[in-house]
Motif scaffolding. Structure first.
Motif, short mmCIF file in Angstrom:
data_model
loop_
_atom_site.label_atom_id
_atom_site.label_comp_id
_atom_site.label_asym_id
_atom_site.label_seq_id
_atom_site.Cartn_x
_atom_site.Cartn_y
_atom_site.Cartn_z
N PRO A 3 0.84 -1.20 0.00
CA PRO A 3 0.00 0.00 0.00
C PRO A 3 0.87 1.25 0.00
CG PRO A 3 -0.56 -1.45 1.84
CD PRO A 3 0.64 -2.03 1.16
N LEU A 4 0.50 2.21 -0.81
CA LEU A 4 1.32 3.41 -0.94
C LEU A 4 0.94 4.46 0.10
CD1 LEU A 4 1.70 3.71 -4.79
CD2 LEU A 4 3.35 2.89 -3.12
N THR A 5 1.13 4.11 1.36
CA THR A 5 0.99 5.07 2.44
C THR A 5 2.12 4.82 3.43
OG1 THR A 5 -0.44 3.65 3.77
CG2 THR A 5 -1.53 5.20 2.28
N VAL A 6 2.53 5.86 4.09
CA VAL A 6 3.51 5.76 5.16
C VAL A 6 3.02 6.63 6.31
CG1 VAL A 6 5.50 5.29 3.65
CG2 VAL A 6 4.96 7.65 4.27
N GLU A 7 3.50 6.33 7.50
CA GLU A 7 3.18 7.15 8.67
C GLU A 7 4.34 8.08 8.95
OE1 GLU A 7 2.25 6.83 13.44
OE2 GLU A 7 2.24 5.00 12.23
#
Length: 174
Positions: free
Chosen positions: A61-65
């Motif tokens: 998934p192309l999300t980061v925190e």
């Protein structure tokens, strides 16, 4: 104590990285901490490089925190992603549009590193505020942080016990 922590998720787009830089700069400026334009520039550039690296290389998934926290006269920026691959510096030719992120992070931060988490990894960088970092007499100064080089892991850092304590306070186990 005023709020001195920011956490949010960043989607995998160029606009999201740009918006994250602005959000970080705005938040840190509102914390009533001694930060000048040069430090905000460094923070924004490091955030941009770390976010871009995380989004490009994390896979899945192309999300980061993203997390920014203040403690002991320091700002700590962290990007958490789902990859177990440690970032490595690479050789970028003068015509290449990428490949300089780790070198920039190294040049603009006091120290930086990567640690594995249950769900991937956390890449972090530490920047000083205008005030001197707070430390006890028995702690080693930040410049005592030594880089350890191994053939299989040239971007790994060894952190002093004082630095490890700061990181544990700022980033409790997740």
């Amino acid at each position: 104590m005023p709020h001195t922590e920011l956490r949010f998720t960043v989607e995998g787009t160029a606009a999201a990285v740009r918006d994250a830089r602005r959000r970080i700069s705005s938040a840190v400026s509102s914390w009533d901490v001694p930060v000048d334009g040069d430090q905000l520039f460094r923070l924004e550039l490091i955030a941009s490089e770390m976010l871009t690296n995380g989004l490009q290389h994390a896979g899945g998934p192309l999300t980061v925190e993203l997390r920014v926290e203040r403690g002991g006269g320091l700002l700590v920026l962290a990007v958490l992603d789902g990859s177990r691959v440690r970032p490595r510096p690479c050789v970028a030719g003068c015509d290449h549009e990428s490949g300089r992120g780790i070198v920039l992070i190294d040049a603009l931060s006091l120290f930086h590193g990567t640690e594995y988490t249950d769900s991937g990894k956390r890449c972090w960088a530490v920047l000083p505020l205008s005030e001197r970092p707070v430390r006890n007499d028995d702690e080693m100064p930040v410049n005592a942080v030594m880089e350890s080089r191994r053939d299989d892991d040239s971007a790994r850092w060894t952190v002093t016990s004082a630095g490890a304590n700061v990181l544990r306070l700022l980033f409790p186990a997740t």
